[in-house]
Design a protein around this motif. Structure first.
Motif, PDB file in Angstrom:
ATOM      1  N   LYS A 244       9.775  50.021  36.547  1.00 37.49           N
ATOM      2  CA  LYS A 244       9.212  50.526  37.801  1.00 37.49           C
ATOM      3  C   LYS A 244       9.448  51.896  37.951  1.00 37.49           C
ATOM      4  N   ASP A 245       8.380  52.507  38.477  1.00 36.86           N
ATOM      5  CA  ASP A 245       8.593  53.788  39.092  1.00 36.86           C
ATOM      6  C   ASP A 245       9.570  53.970  40.373  1.00 36.86           C
ATOM      7  N   HIS A 246      10.543  54.309  40.383  1.00 33.39           N
ATOM      8  CA  HIS A 246      11.148  54.123  41.608  1.00 33.39           C
ATOM      9  C   HIS A 246      12.387  55.302  41.603  1.00 33.39           C
ATOM     10  N   ALA A 285       6.914  55.756  50.824  1.00 31.69           N
ATOM     11  CA  ALA A 285       7.191  54.486  50.134  1.00 31.69           C
ATOM     12  C   ALA A 285       6.887  53.201  50.805  1.00 31.69           C
ATOM     13  N   LYS A 287       8.207  50.400  49.908  1.00 30.58           N
ATOM     14  CA  LYS A 287       9.446  49.682  49.925  1.00 30.58           C
ATOM     15  C   LYS A 287      10.490  50.459  49.694  1.00 30.58           C
ATOM     16  N   ASP A 338      17.208  51.997  46.834  1.00 35.36           N
ATOM     17  CA  ASP A 338      16.178  51.937  45.933  1.00 35.36           C
ATOM     18  C   ASP A 338      14.811  52.001  46.798  1.00 35.36           C
ATOM     19  N   TRP A 340      10.406  52.331  46.006  1.00 34.36           N
ATOM     20  CA  TRP A 340       9.413  52.272  45.220  1.00 34.36           C
ATOM     21  C   TRP A 340       8.136  51.749  45.983  1.00 34.36           C
ATOM     22  N   ARG A 341       7.030  51.490  45.160  1.00 37.01           N
ATOM     23  CA  ARG A 341       5.673  51.326  45.797  1.00 37.01           C
ATOM     24  C   ARG A 341       5.444  52.473  46.336  1.00 37.01           C
TER      25      ARG A 341
END
Length: 390
Positions: A244-246, A285, A287, A338, A340-341
């Motif tokens: 995942k892109d994070h 982001a 998340k 962390d 992401w999204r």
């Protein structure tokens, strides 16, 4: 309906096993893997010979040095253990396409329908163990049941190389076990209540749940999950690993601590690194997860959202998550962020300058220096002083 089989593979003491694989001379010797060589560092993993010396997990390095001169102290080598973890993941993928990696040395395998290809499920489990050992020289154990919850509990408490809980016997298997094997029972409000009620076994929770109204009154929002877990119900799927892109930032403290000034400085440092990368991407982001790892192996986490990308706004959100997650008095070893999204960061020009715009402008001015000399080339004074103290 075809019976579902879920394997949980656990390589106990994978850190110690890995070190012995790299240096066979460590076998049969007292060895302790430590979080830090600092006197306040603590033991993460121990060999049986070290336990015979009277050492135990969580013990401080200063105490070990007084108790045993024979024990070899090794620093925690996360990159090495992660590489071994990744290699074992590829080894397990030859048995099923659905492998879900967990913590270092733990994996779930969805073996649904595999018995038609590989035969007896028990023998398949033994084949997995032998294949891991032939490829890596590492020993492992396998728990088998119809779901992830029970399979993972099996490997946590059963010392046998392979153990299977037959479908329909999950509640019977769990009944004599201590209540803290259930994830919901470990949550502080539930744990405190169970302790107050002198509830020590899962069977006692099963009995209490028969009086559903009283059970709901006692445990409130936690009652449904606690009931399902006590019965061995779990509908979560084994999910294959997905990239995942994070943005991931982590600090392993040189010295375990619960000093708030140091911990807030670490959170600020991590949040500024995240904010810097978000501004480079021109994204916010949906998340953000802040995870805390304590010296005794427990971890806590909080999740939120980043709607602004200036340093102050990102820090305030991360600080809020840290305060929510840090509900224990134990010293902290690691803090992880962390993110992401991602969503595009869209600005709307205003006739008058707002505080947010000024904060973003200041952060972007700082970015010019950080882009040239590195993210940590420019830090606020409290971050610099606190990190120097560690």
């Amino acid at each position: 309906m075809t019976k579902k089989d879920v394997f949980h593979i656990r390589l106990k003491n994978i850190e110690l096993q890995t070190e012995c694989m790299m240096d066979p001379g460590l076998k049969m010797r007292p060895v302790a893997i430590i979080s830090s060589p600092h006197p306040n560092g603590s033991v993460i993993s121990l060999s049986p010979e070290a336990e015979e010396e009277g050492l135990s997990r969580g013990m401080k390095v200063s105490v070990i040095r007084k108790m045993s001169n024979r024990t070899r102290l090794l620093p925690y080598n996360r990159s090495l253990y992660d590489r071994i973890h990744g290699y074992i993941y590829r080894v397990l993928s030859s048995f099923t396409p659905i492998v879900e990696p967990q913590d270092v040395g733990e994996f779930f395998l969805d073996m649904h329908g595999m018995h038609t290809l590989r035969g007896n499920i028990h023998n398949t489990g033994l084949s997995v163990i032998k294949h891991i050992q032939s490829q890596t020289s590492l020993s492992s154990i396998v728990g088998i049941s119809i779901n992830k919850l029970v399979s993972r509990i099996v490997t946590a408490i059963i010392p046998e190389r392979i153990h299977q809980v037959e479908s329909g016997k999950e509640a019977q298997f769990l009944a004599p076990l201590r209540s803290l094997v259930l994830p919901t029972a470990k949550q502080d409000p539930v744990h405190r209540l169970l302790k107050f009620l002198l509830v020590k076994q899962v069977g006692q929770i099963q009995s209490m749940a028969k009086a559903s109204d009283d059970f709901q009154t006692l445990f409130g929002v936690h009652a449904p999950a606690l009931y399902k877990e006590s019965q061995g119900y779990d509908t979560s799927l084994v999910r294959p690993f997905q990239l995942k892109d994070h943005i991931l930032e982590q600090t392993i403290l040189p010295e375990d601590t619960n000093d708030e000034s140091i911990l807030y400085a670490v959170v600020k440092d991590l949040s500024e690194q995240v904010a810097f990368k978000l501004r480079q991407r021109k994204q916010i982001a949906d998340k953000v997860r802040l995870e805390i790892h304590y010296t005794d192996g427990y971890k806590r986490q909080g999740t939120g959202v980043i709607t602004r990308i200036d340093d102050l706004s990102v820090f305030n959100e991360c600080k809020r998550l840290f305060e929510r997650a840090n509900d224990r008095r134990n010293r902290i070893r690691t803090i992880l962020l962390d993110v992401w999204r991602f969503q595009p960061y869209i600005t709307q020009e205003d006739l008058f300058s707002t505080i947010e715009e000024r904060n973003v402008s200041l952060s972007m001015a700082i970015d010019k220096i950080r882009s040239k000399y590195g993210v940590q080339s420019l830090q606020t004074a409290n971050v610099y002083q606190a990190l120097m103290r560690t």
